[in-house]
Design an enzyme around this catalytic site. Sequence first.
Site, PDB file in Angstrom:
ATOM      1  N   LYS A 203       2.153   2.941   9.342  1.00 18.92           N
ATOM      2  CA  LYS A 203       1.700   2.219  10.146  1.00 18.92           C
ATOM      3  C   LYS A 203       2.044   0.806   9.960  1.00 18.92           C
ATOM      4  O   LYS A 203       2.310  -0.077  10.721  1.00 18.92           O
ATOM      5  CB  LYS A 203       0.028   2.250  10.357  1.00 18.92           C
ATOM      6  N   GLU A 209       4.344   3.636  -1.651  1.00 21.34           N
ATOM      7  CA  GLU A 209       4.828   4.951  -2.010  1.00 21.34           C
ATOM      8  C   GLU A 209       5.820   5.300  -0.623  1.00 21.34           C
ATOM      9  O   GLU A 209       6.767   5.900  -1.144  1.00 21.34           O
ATOM     10  CB  GLU A 209       3.657   5.932  -1.704  1.00 21.34           C
ATOM     11  N   GLY A 264      -5.112   4.774  10.678  1.00 24.82           N
ATOM     12  CA  GLY A 264      -4.276   5.613  10.007  1.00 24.82           C
ATOM     13  C   GLY A 264      -4.847   7.080  10.147  1.00 24.82           C
ATOM     14  O   GLY A 264      -4.065   8.064  10.483  1.00 24.82           O
ATOM     15  N   ARG A 265      -5.968   7.417   9.789  1.00 24.08           N
ATOM     16  CA  ARG A 265      -6.619   8.700   9.597  1.00 24.08           C
ATOM     17  C   ARG A 265      -6.993   9.304  11.010  1.00 24.08           C
ATOM     18  O   ARG A 265      -7.388  10.660  11.001  1.00 24.08           O
ATOM     19  CB  ARG A 265      -7.610   8.656   8.457  1.00 24.08           C
ATOM     20  N   GLU A 350     -12.899   8.097   3.554  1.00 20.22           N
ATOM     21  CA  GLU A 350     -12.148   6.754   3.829  1.00 20.22           C
ATOM     22  C   GLU A 350     -13.105   6.206   4.844  1.00 20.22           C
ATOM     23  O   GLU A 350     -13.032   5.108   4.909  1.00 20.22           O
ATOM     24  CB  GLU A 350     -10.617   6.815   4.061  1.00 20.22           C
ATOM     25  N   HIS A 381     -12.923  33.441  -5.594  1.00 21.20           N
ATOM     26  CA  HIS A 381     -12.431  33.871  -6.982  1.00 21.20           C
ATOM     27  C   HIS A 381     -12.483  32.598  -7.804  1.00 21.20           C
ATOM     28  O   HIS A 381     -11.782  32.769  -8.846  1.00 21.20           O
ATOM     29  CB  HIS A 381     -11.257  34.773  -6.884  1.00 21.20           C
ATOM     30  N   LYS A 503      -4.695  -1.258  -5.095  1.00 16.21           N
ATOM     31  CA  LYS A 503      -3.269  -1.803  -4.617  1.00 16.21           C
ATOM     32  C   LYS A 503      -2.619  -2.939  -5.368  1.00 16.21           C
ATOM     33  O   LYS A 503      -1.650  -3.100  -5.829  1.00 16.21           O
ATOM     34  CB  LYS A 503      -3.137  -1.809  -3.130  1.00 16.21           C
TER      35      LYS A 503
HETATM   36  O1  F6P Z   1      -4.290   2.765   1.341  1.00 16.32           O
HETATM   37  C1  F6P Z   1      -4.799   3.444   2.585  1.00 16.32           C
HETATM   38  C2  F6P Z   1      -4.102   3.534   3.448  1.00 16.32           C
HETATM   39  O2  F6P Z   1      -3.955   2.215   4.262  1.00 16.32           O
HETATM   40  C3  F6P Z   1      -4.619   4.617   4.706  1.00 16.32           C
HETATM   41  O3  F6P Z   1      -5.654   4.272   5.486  1.00 16.32           O
HETATM   42  C4  F6P Z   1      -3.372   4.656   5.443  1.00 16.32           C
HETATM   43  O4  F6P Z   1      -3.580   6.128   6.171  1.00 16.32           O
HETATM   44  C5  F6P Z   1      -2.393   5.012   4.398  1.00 16.32           C
HETATM   45  O5  F6P Z   1      -2.527   4.038   3.592  1.00 16.32           O
HETATM   46  C6  F6P Z   1      -1.088   4.773   4.841  1.00 16.32           C
HETATM   47  O6  F6P Z   1      -0.782   3.611   5.513  1.00 16.32           O
HETATM   48  P1  F6P Z   1       0.691   3.126   6.188  1.00 16.32           P
HETATM   49  O7  F6P Z   1       0.537   4.093   7.432  1.00 16.32           O
HETATM   50  O8  F6P Z   1       0.446   1.922   6.664  1.00 16.32           O
HETATM   51  O9  F6P Z   1       1.649   3.658   5.289  1.00 16.32           O
END
Ligand code: F6P
Length: 541
Positions: A203, A209, A264-265, A350, A381, A503
């Site tokens: 987003k 990452e 995002g979620r 979250e 199990h 972060k």
């Molecule tokens: O760090 C949390 C977060 O902002 C989530 O809310 C989000 O889904 C995820 O990181 C990924 O964010 P993006 O889609 O901006 O890479």
Amino acid sequence: MTLNSLPAWPALQTHYDAIRDERLRDWFAPQNDTTPSRAERLTFDGGGISIDFSKNRVTEATLKLLVELAQQAKVADKRDAVFAGDIVNVTEHRAVLHTALRSTDDNSPFQKEIRAEKAKMATFANKVRDGSWTGYTGKRIRHVVNIGIGGSDLGPKMVVHALQHLAQPGLDTHFVSNVDGADIYNVLKGLNAEETLAIVVSKTFTTLETMTNARSMREWFVKSGCPEEALSKHFVGVSANPEEVVKFGIAKENVFEMWDWVGGRYSLWSTVGLSIVISVGPENFEKLLAGAHAMDEHFRTAPFERNLPVLMGMIGIWYRDFFESQSVMVAPYSQAMRYLSSYLQQLEMESNGKSARLDGTMVDYPTAAVIWGEPGTNGQHAFYQMLHQGPTMIPIDFIAVLTPEHPLIDHHAKLLANCFAQSEALMLGRTMEEAKKVAGPGKEELATHLSFPGNRPTTTIILDALTPETLGAVIALYEHKVLVQGAVWDINSFDQWGVELGKILGKVVEADITSDKADPAKHDSSTSALIARAQAALKGL
Ligand code: F6P
């Protein structure tokens, strides 16, 4: 007005004191023939699915009080504000409109933009699926790699796996999320660059990452022989920040837009779901949206007394705030739904793992529970021992799919039998008297080990089959459960400030690990020592 000052709250406290020692097995004792059974009275349908709430520690009086609490907390107004596109995410000044993504109403907000992006996704997905979209050597795409994390990974990954039985044969979807290089390294080592398409989903398009993985993937394409000018055949981007996507080097026409009013979620219904559309096709994606929309309509219109998300949310509050239970275990008896609990972890924790109320004061009651789980029967199990005999009560959501998406009927009968037997055993338990009988004469000392407290609450969500529609309904059910709980707890379910501090410090620590001039006084002694060890280890590489 705070939660505890709503009249239903002390009434629930009094009610809790009155019934907390009552036993589910007594509530299930047969009544006279004319009374509907407890299961009949406490099983409700909505949005194409059914939920049996009867093995919960609630009576009809409990549900009445919980519904009153929801009404007094103005859940309906807060729900309607979300659907109307009001600025409900007040700390980020945003609307929250994932429901508009699955709306069929022309007057619902942003329909023009939504439909245009959906059409673009369908056209693109169809080209990948029919082989007319080719890689740099003219070969068709056989592997799609979704690069994203959090909401840009967990939803699409969960859905693609859940609908694997509908996936296009010969087209595999992979998910890379972790900044741990092992993730992308292990995925890419099995792939041929000529037949691989990367979807970079973010987003913000700034997430550490995702950007790190996207850069490594680009290097991999180039090293594998893809000319720079042909990279556009292998990279598409999904973002609410299209300028950054283009700056990264993805062709403008390969950018799929999402919007700041999609959290995002809550975003798998948007262009973030591109990997889903490619895997199962645009028609099945539409069915997923239709299933979610059916649940939206149920949530919007059904009376609270039989409104599935309201009942789920309020029963969750009953356990969290009155029984003070810490966690909820979610067990789909469906291997295909194996990623559901990780998806729900982000959705619930979250969204509602917060302590600040909307007015900026702090809560003085527990909010989100820990969500965890594994598919049945695997968990049986591993950790069910604790669910049955540990001293802590852990409420459980079971999900049962009545008809399988494969031909192995014998397996399926066993799977369902286990699901239903677990909820029965957790509810019934085994008294000391019964345990003594099981232990047998002369072995009474074993009875405490063989006894089960029972009275352990479970909810069973029942799907006729695992289809895009029922899956969409289940996901929307949990989304709205979160909305209900957040509304009652009076928190903002749609921001996530709690991820920021880590972060910020992560960047500082990374700079220190990779620099020779790290100042040990900058950190506490533990962090400094850990940085020094990492520096020493990395120097040798
Ligand atoms: O760090 C949390 C977060 O902002 C989530 O809310 C989000 O889904 C995820 O990181 C990924 O964010 P993006 O889609 O901006 O890479």
